[in-house]
Write a protein that holds these residues in place. Structure first.
Motif, PDB file in Angstrom:
ATOM      1  N   PHE A   1      -8.316   5.537   0.011  1.00 40.27           N
ATOM      2  CA  PHE A   1      -9.580   4.870  -0.332  1.00 40.27           C
ATOM      3  C   PHE A   1     -10.670   5.516   0.508  1.00 40.27           C
ATOM      4  O   PHE A   1     -10.631   5.411   1.740  1.00 40.27           O
ATOM      5  CB  PHE A   1      -9.512   3.371  -0.023  1.00 40.27           C
ATOM      6  CG  PHE A   1      -8.588   2.607  -0.915  1.00 40.27           C
ATOM      7  CD1 PHE A   1      -8.932   2.372  -2.242  1.00 40.27           C
ATOM      8  CD2 PHE A   1      -7.381   2.124  -0.442  1.00 40.27           C
ATOM      9  CE1 PHE A   1      -8.084   1.663  -3.076  1.00 40.27           C
ATOM     10  CE2 PHE A   1      -6.536   1.410  -1.266  1.00 40.27           C
ATOM     11  CZ  PHE A   1      -6.888   1.182  -2.585  1.00 40.27           C
TER      12      PHE A   1
ATOM     13  N   VAL B   1      -3.914   5.419   2.836  1.00 34.40           N
ATOM     14  CA  VAL B   1      -3.240   4.128   2.964  1.00 34.40           C
ATOM     15  C   VAL B   1      -1.732   4.278   2.764  1.00 34.40           C
ATOM     16  O   VAL B   1      -0.947   3.585   3.410  1.00 34.40           O
ATOM     17  CB  VAL B   1      -3.851   3.150   1.935  1.00 34.40           C
ATOM     18  CG1 VAL B   1      -3.053   1.871   1.839  1.00 34.40           C
ATOM     19  CG2 VAL B   1      -5.300   2.851   2.295  1.00 34.40           C
TER      20      VAL B   1
ATOM     21  N   ASN C   1       0.650  -5.678  10.011  1.00 32.92           N
ATOM     22  CA  ASN C   1      -0.539  -5.886   9.174  1.00 32.92           C
ATOM     23  C   ASN C   1      -1.222  -4.555   8.913  1.00 32.92           C
ATOM     24  O   ASN C   1      -1.389  -3.746   9.819  1.00 32.92           O
ATOM     25  CB  ASN C   1      -1.543  -6.820   9.870  1.00 32.92           C
ATOM     26  CG  ASN C   1      -1.019  -8.236   9.954  1.00 32.92           C
ATOM     27  OD1 ASN C   1      -0.745  -8.746  11.018  1.00 32.92           O
ATOM     28  ND2 ASN C   1      -0.841  -8.869   8.816  1.00 32.92           N
ATOM     29  N   GLY C   2      -1.608  -4.351   7.643  1.00 34.99           N
ATOM     30  CA  GLY C   2      -2.326  -3.129   7.286  1.00 34.99           C
ATOM     31  C   GLY C   2      -1.437  -1.925   7.092  1.00 34.99           C
ATOM     32  O   GLY C   2      -1.927  -0.810   6.874  1.00 34.99           O
TER      33      GLY C   2
ATOM     34  N   GLY D   1       0.378  -1.159   4.613  1.00 40.37           N
ATOM     35  CA  GLY D   1       0.312  -0.645   3.248  1.00 40.37           C
ATOM     36  C   GLY D   1       1.267  -1.328   2.275  1.00 40.37           C
ATOM     37  O   GLY D   1       1.434  -0.863   1.140  1.00 40.37           O
TER      38      GLY D   1
ATOM     39  N   THR E   1       1.162  -4.332   0.585  1.00 40.28           N
ATOM     40  CA  THR E   1       0.564  -4.851  -0.645  1.00 40.28           C
ATOM     41  C   THR E   1       0.029  -3.715  -1.506  1.00 40.28           C
ATOM     42  O   THR E   1       0.143  -3.744  -2.736  1.00 40.28           O
ATOM     43  CB  THR E   1      -0.552  -5.868  -0.304  1.00 40.28           C
ATOM     44  OG1 THR E   1       0.036  -6.930   0.438  1.00 40.28           O
ATOM     45  CG2 THR E   1      -1.195  -6.439  -1.556  1.00 40.28           C
ATOM     46  N   SER E   2      -0.518  -2.689  -0.865  1.00 36.88           N
ATOM     47  CA  SER E   2      -0.999  -1.526  -1.627  1.00 36.88           C
ATOM     48  C   SER E   2       0.147  -0.870  -2.389  1.00 36.88           C
ATOM     49  O   SER E   2      -0.008  -0.438  -3.545  1.00 36.88           O
ATOM     50  CB  SER E   2      -1.638  -0.497  -0.690  1.00 36.88           C
ATOM     51  OG  SER E   2      -2.745  -1.059  -0.033  1.00 36.88           O
TER      52      SER E   2
ATOM     53  N   TYR F   1      -3.141  -0.364  -8.668  1.00 37.72           N
ATOM     54  CA  TYR F   1      -3.714   0.813  -8.012  1.00 37.72           C
ATOM     55  C   TYR F   1      -3.077   2.059  -8.598  1.00 37.72           C
ATOM     56  O   TYR F   1      -1.887   2.067  -8.906  1.00 37.72           O
ATOM     57  CB  TYR F   1      -3.421   0.810  -6.507  1.00 37.72           C
ATOM     58  CG  TYR F   1      -4.179  -0.197  -5.670  1.00 37.72           C
ATOM     59  CD1 TYR F   1      -5.212  -0.966  -6.192  1.00 37.72           C
ATOM     60  CD2 TYR F   1      -3.860  -0.359  -4.317  1.00 37.72           C
ATOM     61  CE1 TYR F   1      -5.888  -1.883  -5.393  1.00 37.72           C
ATOM     62  CE2 TYR F   1      -4.533  -1.271  -3.519  1.00 37.72           C
ATOM     63  CZ  TYR F   1      -5.542  -2.035  -4.066  1.00 37.72           C
ATOM     64  OH  TYR F   1      -6.210  -2.932  -3.265  1.00 37.72           O
TER      65      TYR F   1
ATOM     66  N   GLU G   1       4.938 -12.181   0.024  1.00 33.81           N
ATOM     67  CA  GLU G   1       4.912 -13.254   1.018  1.00 33.81           C
ATOM     68  C   GLU G   1       5.286 -14.618   0.421  1.00 33.81           C
ATOM     69  O   GLU G   1       4.502 -15.571   0.479  1.00 33.81           O
ATOM     70  CB  GLU G   1       3.550 -13.300   1.710  1.00 33.81           C
ATOM     71  CG  GLU G   1       3.273 -11.998   2.445  1.00 33.81           C
ATOM     72  CD  GLU G   1       2.234 -12.146   3.556  1.00 33.81           C
ATOM     73  OE1 GLU G   1       2.073 -13.257   4.075  1.00 33.81           O
ATOM     74  OE2 GLU G   1       1.610 -11.136   3.878  1.00 33.81           O
TER      75      GLU G   1
ATOM     76  N   HIS H   1       6.483 -11.480   6.149  1.00 34.21           N
ATOM     77  CA  HIS H   1       6.400 -11.368   7.612  1.00 34.21           C
ATOM     78  C   HIS H   1       7.468 -12.213   8.298  1.00 34.21           C
ATOM     79  O   HIS H   1       7.722 -12.017   9.487  1.00 34.21           O
ATOM     80  CB  HIS H   1       5.012 -11.795   8.105  1.00 34.21           C
ATOM     81  CG  HIS H   1       3.943 -10.791   7.790  1.00 34.21           C
ATOM     82  ND1 HIS H   1       3.817  -9.597   8.456  1.00 34.21           N
ATOM     83  CD2 HIS H   1       2.964 -10.778   6.857  1.00 34.21           C
ATOM     84  CE1 HIS H   1       2.802  -8.907   7.970  1.00 34.21           C
ATOM     85  NE2 HIS H   1       2.269  -9.604   6.984  1.00 34.21           N
TER      86      HIS H   1
HETATM   87  N1  LIG Z   1      -8.991  -1.858  -2.539  1.00 31.38           N
HETATM   88  C1  LIG Z   1      -9.033  -1.362  -1.301  1.00 31.38           C
HETATM   89  N2  LIG Z   1     -10.118  -0.700  -0.852  1.00 31.38           N
HETATM   90  C2  LIG Z   1     -10.169  -0.180   0.395  1.00 31.38           C
HETATM   91  N3  LIG Z   1      -9.155  -0.280   1.284  1.00 31.38           N
HETATM   92  C3  LIG Z   1      -8.064  -0.934   0.910  1.00 31.38           C
HETATM   93  C4  LIG Z   1      -7.928  -1.505  -0.399  1.00 31.38           C
HETATM   94  N4  LIG Z   1      -6.704  -2.100  -0.489  1.00 31.38           N
HETATM   95  C5  LIG Z   1      -6.110  -1.899   0.705  1.00 31.38           C
HETATM   96  N5  LIG Z   1      -6.919  -1.217   1.537  1.00 31.38           N
HETATM   97  C6  LIG Z   1      -6.615  -0.816   2.920  1.00 31.38           C
HETATM   98  O1  LIG Z   1      -5.308  -0.320   2.942  1.00 31.38           O
HETATM   99  C7  LIG Z   1      -4.665  -0.626   4.169  1.00 31.38           C
HETATM  100  C8  LIG Z   1      -3.349  -1.292   3.891  1.00 31.38           C
HETATM  101  O2  LIG Z   1      -3.606  -2.603   3.378  1.00 31.38           O
HETATM  102  P1  LIG Z   1      -2.457  -3.493   2.747  1.00 31.38           P
HETATM  103  O3  LIG Z   1      -3.095  -4.799   2.344  1.00 31.38           O
HETATM  104  O4  LIG Z   1      -1.745  -2.734   1.718  1.00 31.38           O
HETATM  105  O5  LIG Z   1      -1.522  -3.714   4.016  1.00 31.38           O
HETATM  106  P2  LIG Z   1      -0.361  -4.775   4.213  1.00 31.38           P
HETATM  107  O6  LIG Z   1       0.742  -4.046   4.879  1.00 31.38           O
HETATM  108  O7  LIG Z   1      -0.052  -5.464   2.931  1.00 31.38           O
HETATM  109  O8  LIG Z   1      -1.028  -5.792   5.233  1.00 31.38           O
HETATM  110  P3  LIG Z   1      -0.790  -7.385   5.441  1.00 31.38           P
HETATM  111  O9  LIG Z   1       0.583  -7.517   6.031  1.00 31.38           O
HETATM  112  O10 LIG Z   1      -1.857  -7.757   6.406  1.00 31.38           O
HETATM  113  O11 LIG Z   1      -0.931  -8.050   4.095  1.00 31.38           O
HETATM  114  C9  LIG Z   1      -5.645  -1.506   4.953  1.00 31.38           C
HETATM  115  O12 LIG Z   1      -6.312  -0.699   5.893  1.00 31.38           O
HETATM  116  C10 LIG Z   1      -6.586  -1.999   3.885  1.00 31.38           C
HETATM  117  O13 LIG Z   1      -7.862  -2.245   4.412  1.00 31.38           O
END
Ligand SMILES: Nc1ncnc2c1ncn2[C@@H]1O[C@H](COP(=O)(O)OP(=O)(O)OP(=O)(O)O)[C@@H](O)[C@H]1O
Length: 266
Positions: free
Chosen positions: A25, A30, A50-51, A53, A55-56, A65, A189, A221
């Protein structure tokens, strides 16, 4: 015991496979070269800070996505060009974090909405005297009741969600996801907001509904749920898979321990 290494397992018919997934992004990476082999009959956990990736990655699998590189396939079917709706049509179902049931429908009716995509007559047939509509509605009710029964909450079928404890509502969401017999169930989750007893009941219910044809993938988590429920676990950190293996192997992996003990200075 399986080792927590990154060597890709040999492909299995019907598996959901991702190969070399990248996602960025605005120049921020990511996901970085993620490989997954999600197999029928196994519950696969996806964990990481957290963060990381997680959910991405779910969003890439379901088509929300578009990865900037890489390939995704379900069995022999390449998914890369398919919309989220087409992927759902292939039997990929996802629960979202905090995806509530409708408060205005009974639990049974909520679960019946999970069959909407596969109904021939649409929901008008539930209310209008269309040929075949009544039989189809009765069939939907039977299937929804069977899904509630499998999850142990059939007694709550005719109550509305606001009358039910959070654990029963969550099981209702799972029943709604399972009622159309998906090939792939992606749970984001599922234990969020549940207490320890509800989480234990959810873990047992998810184990109970597993069958050899189902690919279940869980982002969570709650480590107790992950360790008790999952057959295999992928660990993500900063968009990379850092370990993959059985719960015991992943728990003993030095890189995973480093990330989870907070000693990660990347
Ligand atoms: N649509 C988007 N636009 C910009 N950045 C994004 C987008 N979706 C995710 N990100 C970024 O991608 C990274 C991974 O986010 P993601 O939500 O996939 O992590 P996660 O492992 O699911 O975290 P959590 O456990 O907190 O839910 C983060 O830095 C987030 O800000």
């Amino acid at each position: 015991m399986q080792s927590a290494n990154l060597a890709p397992p040999s492909p299995q018919p019907g598996a959901l496979i991702a190969h070399g997934l990248n996602l960025s992004f605005g120049g921020i990476e990511v996901l970085k070269g993620v490989d997954l082999d999600l197999r029928p009959g196994l519950v696969t956990g996806l964990i990481g800070p957290n963060g990381a990736g997680k959910t991405s990655l779910f969003n890439c699998l379901t088509g929300l996505y578009r990865p900037t590189a890489g390939r995704i396939a379900l069995g022999d079917t390449g998914l890369d060009a398919l919309s989220p709706a087409r992927r759902a049509g292939l039997g990929m179902v996802r629960s979202f974090q905090h995806m509530a049931l409708s408060p205005d429908l009974t639990l049974l009716e909520n679960v019946m909405t999970g069959l909407t995509l596969s109904r021939r007559s649409g929901w008008a047939s539930a209310f209008l005297p269309l040929p075949g509509g009544r039989a189809e509605t009765q069939d939907a009710q039977r299937r929804a009741m069977a899904a509630l029964d499998e999850l142990g909450i059939a007694a709550a079928a005719h109550l509305a969600p606001p009358e039910l404890p959070p654990g029963t509502q969550r099981l209702g969401e799972i029943a709604r996801a399972l009622v159309a017999h998906p090939r792939v169930l992606l749970l984001d989750e599922p234990a969020a907001g549940l207490n320890a007893v509800e989480t234990r009941d959810l873990t047992r219910a998810l184990r109970r509904v597993m069958h050899p044809g189902l690919i279940m993938v869980v982002v969570e988590h709650d480590m107790d749920l992950i360790m008790q429920l999952c057959d295999r676990i992928y660990v993500l950190n900063f968009g990379k898979v850092i370990a993959c293996g059985s719960p015991a192997a992943v728990q003993a992996d030095p890189e995973v321990l480093r990330v989870y003990l907070g000693a990660d200075d990347e």
